[in-house]
Enzyme design. Structure first.
Site, mmCIF file in Angstrom:
data_model
loop_
_atom_site.group_PDB
_atom_site.id
_atom_site.type_symbol
_atom_site.label_atom_id
_atom_site.label_comp_id
_atom_site.label_asym_id
_atom_site.label_seq_id
_atom_site.Cartn_x
_atom_site.Cartn_y
_atom_site.Cartn_z
ATOM 1 N N ARG A 1 0.583 -1.258 -0.483
ATOM 2 C CA ARG A 1 -0.252 0.276 0.235
ATOM 3 C C ARG A 1 0.911 0.857 0.253
ATOM 4 O O ARG A 1 0.463 2.134 -0.968
ATOM 5 C CB ARG A 1 -0.977 -0.309 0.923
ATOM 6 C CG ARG A 1 -1.874 1.020 1.010
ATOM 7 C CD ARG A 1 -3.046 0.791 0.364
ATOM 8 N NE ARG A 1 -3.491 1.831 -0.182
ATOM 9 C CZ ARG A 1 -5.448 1.468 0.556
ATOM 10 N NH1 ARG A 1 -5.795 0.277 0.524
ATOM 11 N NH2 ARG A 1 -5.853 2.373 0.317
ATOM 12 N N ASP B 1 -11.965 11.315 7.446
ATOM 13 C CA ASP B 1 -13.581 11.926 7.842
ATOM 14 C C ASP B 1 -13.074 13.032 9.086
ATOM 15 O O ASP B 1 -14.262 13.051 9.561
ATOM 16 C CB ASP B 1 -14.833 11.728 7.757
ATOM 17 C CG ASP B 1 -14.995 10.297 6.676
ATOM 18 O OD1 ASP B 1 -14.975 10.803 5.742
ATOM 19 O OD2 ASP B 1 -15.549 9.776 6.990
ATOM 20 N N ASN C 1 -11.556 16.451 0.565
ATOM 21 C CA ASN C 1 -12.317 15.261 0.465
ATOM 22 C C ASN C 1 -14.030 16.147 0.783
ATOM 23 O O ASN C 1 -14.090 17.009 2.271
ATOM 24 C CB ASN C 1 -12.403 14.639 0.951
ATOM 25 C CG ASN C 1 -12.751 13.403 1.118
ATOM 26 O OD1 ASN C 1 -13.589 13.132 -0.013
ATOM 27 N ND2 ASN C 1 -12.731 11.707 1.463
ATOM 28 N N THR C 2 -14.819 15.176 0.757
ATOM 29 C CA THR C 2 -15.920 15.447 1.083
ATOM 30 C C THR C 2 -16.902 14.045 1.819
ATOM 31 O O THR C 2 -16.448 13.386 1.328
ATOM 32 C CB THR C 2 -17.594 15.815 -0.573
ATOM 33 O OG1 THR C 2 -17.456 14.862 -1.303
ATOM 34 C CG2 THR C 2 -16.658 16.539 -1.096
ATOM 35 N N HIS C 3 -17.677 14.812 2.846
ATOM 36 C CA HIS C 3 -17.995 13.541 3.375
ATOM 37 C C HIS C 3 -19.893 13.480 3.802
ATOM 38 O O HIS C 3 -20.554 14.251 3.913
ATOM 39 C CB HIS C 3 -17.699 13.114 4.887
ATOM 40 C CG HIS C 3 -18.501 12.110 5.714
ATOM 41 N ND1 HIS C 3 -18.395 10.678 4.956
ATOM 42 C CD2 HIS C 3 -19.116 12.341 6.920
ATOM 43 C CE1 HIS C 3 -19.268 10.238 6.053
ATOM 44 N NE2 HIS C 3 -18.974 10.847 7.063
ATOM 45 N N GLY D 1 -6.682 10.863 9.366
ATOM 46 C CA GLY D 1 -7.771 10.459 9.885
ATOM 47 C C GLY D 1 -9.100 9.873 9.193
ATOM 48 O O GLY D 1 -8.809 9.864 7.786
ATOM 49 N N ASP E 1 -7.146 15.123 6.433
ATOM 50 C CA ASP E 1 -5.822 15.063 7.092
ATOM 51 C C ASP E 1 -5.612 12.824 7.557
ATOM 52 O O ASP E 1 -6.274 12.641 6.668
ATOM 53 C CB ASP E 1 -6.019 15.356 8.876
ATOM 54 C CG ASP E 1 -7.235 15.097 9.346
ATOM 55 O OD1 ASP E 1 -7.868 13.822 9.010
ATOM 56 O OD2 ASP E 1 -7.053 15.773 10.302
#
Length: 207
Positions: A71, A151, A113-115, A149, A147
């Site tokens: 990864r 979300d 990003n979106t959540h 984590g 970051d």
């Protein structure tokens, strides 16, 4: 992050149909938006998101996790591919992979990003379903700076979406997606035109 050039260069990462990407492409067609999509990356082949980029004449690249021995190697290769296009901002638009330390280190404070929930509530893959199961009356979408984590990054913007009594997960998620796209386009444009700073988790527009 103050703006240093106009238009600001966006690299967009996708994993699926690319509806958020299309909304950004449509917005970028207006010179006053202040940004342009210079490349689209994906973690899989044969998706509509890549087809949208191809139709728009935008360079694409694919970096599949399975192509790499680890990864970390994938993360490094993805970061190299993105860096080659010298982005001011990296937009995760339905990209279904978590980036790692190398990627975060190279683009720290420049990945959004979106959540589909109002963070910090209902993080992870099932935000709309979790909100519905909990019985909340209002949920929504969050735009955040990525970051390490899940979300958990500093919040750029949020939009509220009411939960109707007869909603199922699919209906609720579709309404969230509509609000999410509008929020994404509006605020990425502001980040591009005005610049932004992050202090003590507070994201403020303007240099």
């Amino acid at each position: 992050m103050p703006t240093t050039r106009s238009p600001q260069r966006l690299v967009v990462l996708v994993s699926g149909s690319g509806t958020n990407l299309q909304a950004l492409l449509d917005a970028c067609a207006d010179p006053s938006y202040g940004a342009t999509v210079v490349a689209v990356g994906a973690d899989r082949d044969g998706i509509e998101g890549l087809a949208r980029a191809d139709r728009a004449g935008i360079p694409t690249f694919v970096r599949k996790v399975g192509q790499f021995s680890s990864r970390d190697d994938w993360d490094h290769a993805l970061a190299d591919s993105v860096a080659a296009f010298e982005p001011d901002l990296v937009v995760s638009a339905g990209f279904m992979k978590l980036v790692g330390e190398d990627f975060l280190g190279r683009f720290a404070g420049r990945i959004v990003n979106t959540h589909p929930a109002l963070s910090p509530s209902f993080p992870g893959m099932h935000g709309p379903a979790d909100a519905l199961a909990y019985g909340v009356k209002v949920t929504g979408a969050t735009l955040f700076v990525v970051d390490g984590g899940v979300d958990t990054g500093p919040i750029v913007a949020q939009v509220a979406v009411p939960v109707e009594d007869d909603d199922d997960t699919e209906e609720l998620h579709e309404r969230i997606k509509v609000a999410e796209r509008q929020m994404l386009v509006e605020n990425v444009g502001r980040m591009a035109r005005e610049g932004f700073t992050i202090t003590d988790r507070k994201v403020r527009f303007g240099a």
